[in-house]
Design an enzyme around this catalytic site. Structure first.
Site, PDB file in Angstrom:
ATOM      1  N   ASP A 142     -16.896 -18.422   4.949  1.00 39.01           N
ATOM      2  CA  ASP A 142     -15.682 -17.711   5.329  1.00 39.01           C
ATOM      3  C   ASP A 142     -14.972 -17.084   4.133  1.00 39.01           C
ATOM      4  OD1 ASP A 142     -14.897 -20.170   4.310  1.00 39.01           O
ATOM      5  OD2 ASP A 142     -14.101 -20.922   6.191  1.00 39.01           O
ATOM      6  N   ASN A 151      -8.290 -30.602  12.439  1.00 37.21           N
ATOM      7  CA  ASN A 151      -8.335 -30.384  13.889  1.00 37.21           C
ATOM      8  C   ASN A 151      -9.774 -30.155  14.371  1.00 37.21           C
ATOM      9  OD1 ASN A 151      -8.878 -27.873  12.900  1.00 37.21           O
ATOM     10  ND2 ASN A 151      -7.124 -26.849  13.831  1.00 37.21           N
ATOM     11  N   HIS A 191     -11.976 -28.057  12.980  1.00 42.02           N
ATOM     12  CA  HIS A 191     -12.536 -26.723  12.774  1.00 42.02           C
ATOM     13  C   HIS A 191     -13.663 -26.739  11.742  1.00 42.02           C
ATOM     14  CE1 HIS A 191      -9.220 -25.614   9.619  1.00 42.02           C
ATOM     15  NE2 HIS A 191     -10.316 -25.969   8.977  1.00 42.02           N
ATOM     16  N   GLU A 221     -11.389 -22.259  14.837  1.00 42.03           N
ATOM     17  CA  GLU A 221     -10.331 -23.171  15.279  1.00 42.03           C
ATOM     18  C   GLU A 221     -10.588 -23.618  16.714  1.00 42.03           C
ATOM     19  OE1 GLU A 221      -8.015 -24.156  13.267  1.00 42.03           O
ATOM     20  OE2 GLU A 221      -7.291 -22.544  11.987  1.00 42.03           O
TER      21      GLU A 221
HETATM   22  C1  GLP Z   1     -10.685 -24.721   5.549  1.00 47.21           C
HETATM   23  C2  GLP Z   1     -11.998 -23.983   5.462  1.00 47.21           C
HETATM   24  C3  GLP Z   1     -13.112 -24.844   5.946  1.00 47.21           C
HETATM   25  C4  GLP Z   1     -13.038 -26.213   5.298  1.00 47.21           C
HETATM   26  C5  GLP Z   1     -11.772 -26.911   5.734  1.00 47.21           C
HETATM   27  C6  GLP Z   1     -11.597 -28.304   5.142  1.00 47.21           C
HETATM   28  O1  GLP Z   1      -9.985 -24.402   6.685  1.00 47.21           O
HETATM   29  N1  GLP Z   1     -11.965 -22.731   6.153  1.00 47.21           N
HETATM   30  O2  GLP Z   1     -14.342 -24.195   5.709  1.00 47.21           O
HETATM   31  O3  GLP Z   1     -14.142 -26.971   5.651  1.00 47.21           O
HETATM   32  O4  GLP Z   1     -10.677 -26.122   5.374  1.00 47.21           O
HETATM   33  O5  GLP Z   1     -11.071 -28.232   3.839  1.00 47.21           O
HETATM   34  P1  GLP Z   1     -11.050 -29.440   2.853  1.00 47.21           P
HETATM   35  O6  GLP Z   1     -12.450 -29.646   2.384  1.00 47.21           O
HETATM   36  O7  GLP Z   1     -10.161 -28.985   1.720  1.00 47.21           O
HETATM   37  O8  GLP Z   1     -10.513 -30.619   3.591  1.00 47.21           O
END
Ligand code: GLP
Length: 241
Positions: free
Chosen positions: A67, A136, A138, A143
């Protein structure tokens, strides 16, 4: 699903890096699907160490990222491209021409989603996709919703995601409102998936993703349908597995 619960973040990161390293050694022109966030940073650190020890060569490896924010340039310190450069790309011998991400500054978002989707297809699909999980459920920026997204899309970020990310920006107004993400179909097409989670705050959601009903309300739950998924968590995140 193969579940691996290890002691801590370091061990989770090294286990993930070993799986990625094996893929790189097995197929020197592998397409690696990469992710941002705090979860994969340790994995990148381990991979960089393997590279420095001359165990790995990334010269012919291709990468695609999950992303990217819409509207941010590659050099914006909060762009995912910038994050990837800092945490991985600039430390290994990947060729710039083999690094692929959605282009945040693309003029036409619709066209950019089509371009990126086609690009992934033209590379022959993703061999191994690494994933983190949002609180959540995702994955990428997919989402909770009423349907699963298909291919690459440009999504509106939810208010909770905007607020969660505002800590990285000077103020909430600076947080991009939209982001590009591989869709659920794109992720499901990867030959192999690696889902990582650490920390107690991910405990419930990882349990729902692994054992709960498959639902569009917990996007990561769809991974139960993929034939080749490895979930690696530390003890805190994996306490309910
Ligand atoms: C973001 C990204 C995801 C990622 C998620 C968790 O929303 N778009 O690709 O996996 O957050 O982030 P973290 O690893 O900082 O908990």
């Amino acid at each position: 699903m193969k579940l691996i619960v290890v002691k801590d973040y370091e061990e989770m990161s090294c286990r993930a890096a070993r799986i990625i390293a094996a893929q790189v050694l097995k197929k020197s022109d592998s397409v690696l699907g990469l992710a941002t966030g705090s979860t994969p940073i340790g994995t990148y650190r381990c991979l960089i160490e393997f590279y420095r020890k001359k165990l790995l060569d990334f010269r012919t490896i291709k990468t695609v990222n999950l992303d990217e924010y819409h509207g941010l340039s590659q050099t914006h310190p909060q762009s995912f491209r910038f994050f990837m450069e800092e945490n991985f790309f600039q430390h290994v011998n990947l060729r710039t021409s083999n690094i692929h991400m959605p282009e945040g500054k693309a003029v036409d978002p619709e066209q950019e989603t089509v371009r990126y989707g086609k690009l992934i297809d033209s590379l022959g699909g993703i061999d191994l996709q690494m994933l983190g999980i949002g609180l959540n459920g995702h994955i990428g920026f997919n989402e909770p919703d009423d349907t699963f997204s298909r291919t690459v899309t440009c999504v509106e970020l939810t208010q909770s995601t905007i607020e969660a990310y505002s800590r990285f920006f000077e103020n909430t107004d600076d947080v991009p409102r939209r982001a590009y993400t591989m869709g659920i179909a794109t992720i499901m097409q990867a030959k192999e998936l690696l889902l990582l989670a650490s920390g107690a705050e991910k405990r419930e959601i990882i349990q729902q993703a692994v054992y709960g009903p498959i639902t569009t309300r917990v996007p990561a739950s769809v991974l139960q349908l993929h034939p080749n998924v490895t979930v690696i968590t530390d003890e805190s995140a994996g306490a309910l597995l």
